[in-house]
Scaffold this active site. Structure first.
Site, PDB file in Angstrom:
ATOM      1  N   HIS A  88      70.355  88.390  38.499  1.00 47.22           N
ATOM      2  CA  HIS A  88      71.802  88.616  38.476  1.00 47.22           C
ATOM      3  C   HIS A  88      72.801  87.725  38.144  1.00 47.22           C
ATOM      4  CE1 HIS A  88      70.460  91.484  42.353  1.00 47.22           C
ATOM      5  NE2 HIS A  88      70.688  92.266  41.382  1.00 47.22           N
ATOM      6  N   LYS A  94      70.096 103.199  50.567  1.00 47.57           N
ATOM      7  CA  LYS A  94      69.172 101.827  50.807  1.00 47.57           C
ATOM      8  C   LYS A  94      69.677 101.298  52.120  1.00 47.57           C
ATOM      9  CE  LYS A  94      68.938 100.339  46.028  1.00 47.57           C
ATOM     10  NZ  LYS A  94      69.493  99.074  45.038  1.00 47.57           N
ATOM     11  N   ARG A 134      66.834  96.086  32.616  1.00 47.90           N
ATOM     12  CA  ARG A 134      65.720  95.350  32.590  1.00 47.90           C
ATOM     13  C   ARG A 134      64.501  96.315  31.903  1.00 47.90           C
ATOM     14  NH1 ARG A 134      66.087  94.646  39.000  1.00 47.90           N
ATOM     15  NH2 ARG A 134      67.219  96.688  38.618  1.00 47.90           N
ATOM     16  N   SER A 194      65.607  92.621  43.380  1.00 42.75           N
ATOM     17  CA  SER A 194      65.934  92.226  45.227  1.00 42.75           C
ATOM     18  C   SER A 194      64.845  92.525  45.771  1.00 42.75           C
ATOM     19  CB  SER A 194      67.394  93.023  45.324  1.00 42.75           C
ATOM     20  OG  SER A 194      68.053  92.148  44.656  1.00 42.75           O
TER      21      SER A 194
HETATM   22  P1  ADP Z   1      68.173  95.682  42.470  1.00 44.49           P
HETATM   23  O1  ADP Z   1      68.276  96.140  43.804  1.00 44.49           O
HETATM   24  O2  ADP Z   1      67.426  96.883  41.343  1.00 44.49           O
HETATM   25  O3  ADP Z   1      67.581  94.428  42.152  1.00 44.49           O
HETATM   26  P2  ADP Z   1      71.164  95.688  42.085  1.00 44.49           P
HETATM   27  O4  ADP Z   1      71.505  97.210  42.378  1.00 44.49           O
HETATM   28  O5  ADP Z   1      71.464  94.591  43.036  1.00 44.49           O
HETATM   29  O6  ADP Z   1      69.765  96.047  41.778  1.00 44.49           O
HETATM   30  O7  ADP Z   1      71.573  95.438  40.542  1.00 44.49           O
HETATM   31  C1  ADP Z   1      72.814  95.297  40.065  1.00 44.49           C
HETATM   32  C2  ADP Z   1      72.824  95.392  38.599  1.00 44.49           C
HETATM   33  O8  ADP Z   1      72.173  94.127  38.244  1.00 44.49           O
HETATM   34  C3  ADP Z   1      72.083  96.605  37.851  1.00 44.49           C
HETATM   35  O9  ADP Z   1      72.861  96.682  36.595  1.00 44.49           O
HETATM   36  C4  ADP Z   1      70.707  95.891  37.636  1.00 44.49           C
HETATM   37  O10 ADP Z   1      70.131  96.524  36.470  1.00 44.49           O
HETATM   38  C5  ADP Z   1      71.047  94.425  37.323  1.00 44.49           C
HETATM   39  N1  ADP Z   1      69.704  93.704  37.464  1.00 44.49           N
HETATM   40  C6  ADP Z   1      69.168  93.718  38.613  1.00 44.49           C
HETATM   41  N2  ADP Z   1      68.051  92.849  38.482  1.00 44.49           N
HETATM   42  C7  ADP Z   1      68.183  92.142  37.272  1.00 44.49           C
HETATM   43  C8  ADP Z   1      67.425  91.297  36.524  1.00 44.49           C
HETATM   44  N3  ADP Z   1      66.439  90.655  37.167  1.00 44.49           N
HETATM   45  N4  ADP Z   1      67.962  90.852  35.226  1.00 44.49           N
HETATM   46  C9  ADP Z   1      69.161  91.468  34.872  1.00 44.49           C
HETATM   47  N5  ADP Z   1      69.719  92.464  35.331  1.00 44.49           N
HETATM   48  C10 ADP Z   1      69.281  92.926  36.664  1.00 44.49           C
END
Ligand code: ADP
Length: 168
Positions: free
Chosen positions: A17, A41, A90, A128
């Site tokens: 992130h 969630k 991703r 996450s």
């Molecule tokens: P998650 O719970 O799947 O990690 P989030 O809802 O917190 O995801 O993700 C917020 C945004 O960040 C989304 O656009 C997701 O695709 C992106 N994101 C999550 N992890 C990564 C990563 N490792 N690299 C790039 N973008 C990411």
């Protein structure tokens, strides 16, 4: 002034992130990182905790602010004069869902663009939920979580483990 919004659960914020936030901050005058309430969630961290963790890891970025929103993202973007939604993409898994969301958001607010930044290769498979699972098994997460939030993450995991042990 061009403002982008970067939405997500951020439960907790990972280096994946943070990498997207840092890159977006170079592209826009202002970036709002917006913690969304996702009814599907059950989060590990409360909304307030997730905002606090995000503020601590983005403190070095003067044009980044952190906020949260319970309603429609397209409406939030309109209200806060955001021209763009930033998304991290991703390997494989994100594409279908994000494509659909981009279509819906554009329909709800035709002024709004979705901009996809591809994940850095070392964070391509990082999520996450994977971090939380690895945390429960005591894995070393220093490559995946920002150093500033490591203590809070470890404390939260300890509480969960202790709570589970008390129940058995
Ligand atoms: P998650 O719970 O799947 O990690 P989030 O809802 O917190 O995801 O993700 C917020 C945004 O960040 C989304 O656009 C997701 O695709 C992106 N994101 C999550 N992890 C990564 C990563 N490792 N690299 C790039 N973008 C990411």
């Amino acid at each position: 002034m061009r403002t982008a919004v970067y939405p997500g659960s951020f439960d907790p914020v990972t280096n994946g992130h943070l990498n997207i936030i840092e890159r977006a901050a170079k592209l826009f005058d202002r970036v709002i990182v917006c913690v969304l309430v996702n009814c599907e969630k059950t989060p590990l961290f409360t909304l307030e905790e997730r905002e606090k963790l995000l503020r601590s890891v983005t403190a070095h970025l003067p044009n980044v602010t952190v906020d949260s929103n319970e309603g429609l993202l397209a409406e939030y973007a309109r209200k806060h004069h955001c021209c763009t939604i930033i998304k991290g993409l991703r390997a494989g898994s994100d594409f279908e869902k994000e494509f659909q969301m981009a279509m819906i958001n554009r329909k709800l607010n035709p002024e709004l663009e979705s901009l996809f930044l591809t994940a850095e290769h070392q964070y391509m498979y990082l999520s996450s939920s994977a971090v939380k699972e690895m945390g429960l098994y005591g894995a070393d997460l220093s490559d995946f979580l920002p150093a500033q939030i490591m203590n809070e993450f470890e404390n939260k995991i300890k509480n969960i483990v202790n709570h589970k042990e008390e129940q058995t």
